[in-house]
Design a protein around this motif. Structure first.
Motif, PDB file in Angstrom:
ATOM      1  N   LYS A 227      18.561  38.017 -81.763  1.00  0.00           N
ATOM      2  CA  LYS A 227      19.138  36.737 -81.706  1.00  0.00           C
ATOM      3  C   LYS A 227      17.827  35.867 -81.514  1.00  0.00           C
ATOM      4  N   ALA A 228      17.428  34.883 -82.514  1.00  0.00           N
ATOM      5  CA  ALA A 228      16.673  34.107 -82.368  1.00  0.00           C
ATOM      6  C   ALA A 228      16.701  32.936 -81.271  1.00  0.00           C
ATOM      7  N   GLY A 229      15.584  32.642 -80.484  1.00  0.00           N
ATOM      8  CA  GLY A 229      15.825  31.478 -79.416  1.00  0.00           C
ATOM      9  C   GLY A 229      16.741  32.141 -78.432  1.00  0.00           C
ATOM     10  N   SER A 230      17.200  33.255 -78.216  1.00  0.00           N
ATOM     11  CA  SER A 230      18.316  33.637 -77.254  1.00  0.00           C
ATOM     12  C   SER A 230      17.783  34.677 -76.465  1.00  0.00           C
ATOM     13  N   THR A 231      17.600  35.999 -77.041  1.00  0.00           N
ATOM     14  CA  THR A 231      17.238  37.016 -76.477  1.00  0.00           C
ATOM     15  C   THR A 231      15.732  37.068 -76.093  1.00  0.00           C
TER      16      THR A 231
END
Length: 295
Positions: free
Chosen positions: A244-248
């Motif tokens: 998940k972009a910008g999260s993981t």
């Protein structure tokens, strides 16, 4: 820099229209059998009524896109599936051992792996040369089964717990041509042990016939959340890790991928790169390859 780190570096780039080359079998392995044409699927129940796929419900749950977004998402999944299918069928003379067995996973929960599993299965089912069985292997949560409206039905755990059952007793036909579903099954107190048992390998083998044009797609638990994911990975030829972009966090992805057998065809999908419309799930998708990322 490791191949995984190189693949991670690529995740920040724009999607490329070309697909990575299929991986060759490991040295010393016998050549894979020639691909068998047609869409013969894993045997499905002949007595069960086809499971009706409720696209309106999937759309309401943020799993299926609105009409305006369908063309773009369809193209994204075409780019994702093409190298996977090439690896499965041995196009251009190359193939991956057990390449038609594909596991969809993530490092941690909430990265969109079930969204990816369902949409990838639907995309493969639309291809006239392929059929697909979606297996809900995340038995603790059974999200794929629930989203498709299946509750308390025979499924994977039942096949593992009862050797008198066969795949035909649990695999459900659906209203989408060439798509079938093996639900998670009824809860069992020894689910982790069943998933790591010798029976699991026999069940997987019974699902995956010699027709490489029939794809078995596993929605797996996250790698860092359940030991069952690593066990399942030993039974497949290709692995797709959803990020998940910008999260993981980067170290979470590296830690998750480092657990996997490097001889497998390991793929990455970057989810939600543009935030998306209609909820958290929609966004651009990009696939990068671990060992095949150097082109």
């Amino acid at each position: 820099m490791s191949t995984i780190e190189k693949a991670m570096e690529r995740l920040g780039r724009k999607p490329e229209t070309g697909a990575g080359p299929p991986r060759a079998d490991r040295p010393g392995r016998a050549p894979a059998p020639p691909p068998e044409p047609g869409r013969d699927a894993t045997p499905v129940s002949r007595t069960a009524r086809p499971l009706q796929i409720d696209f309106r419900r999937l759309r309401d749950r943020g799993i299926y896109p609105p009409d305006a977004m369908q063309p773009g998402l369809r193209d994204q999944y075409r780019r994702i599936k093409r190298p996977l299918l090439a690896n499965a069928t041995g196009r251009k003379g190359l193939s991956v051992d057990r390449g038609n067995l594909i596991m969809i996973t993530s490092a941690i929960p909430g990265e969109g792996k079930t969204f990816t599993s369902l949409n990838l299965a639907l995309s493969i089912a639309q291809d006239p040369d392929y059929s697909v069985t979606l297996v809900d292997g995340d038995v603790a949560r059974a999200n794929a089964s629930g989203l498709l409206g299946v509750r308390d039905a025979l499924g994977l755990l039942d096949l593992l717990a009862d050797e008198s059952l066969a795949a035909v007793d649990a695999v459900l036909p659906t209203s989408v041509e060439s798509l079938s579903l093996l639900p998670a099954g009824r809860p069992h107190s020894l689910s982790e042990e069943l998933l790591s048992s010798g029976r699991m390998e026999r069940v997987v083998s019974s699902l995956a016939d010699r027709n490489r044009h029939h794809i078995i797609l596993f929605d797996s638990p996250p790698l860092l959340a359940s030991p069952a994911a690593l066990t399942l990975s030993s039974n497949v030829g290709q692995i797709v890790v959803v990020v998940k972009a910008g999260s993981t966090l980067r170290h979470q992805v590296v830690e998750a991928v480092d657990q996997l057998d490097p001889s497998k065809a390991i793929n990455m999908v970057l989810n939600q790169t543009m935030g998306g419309i209609g909820g958290d799930e929609y966004g651009d998708y990009y696939h990068a390859y671990g060992e095949t990322s150097e082109r």
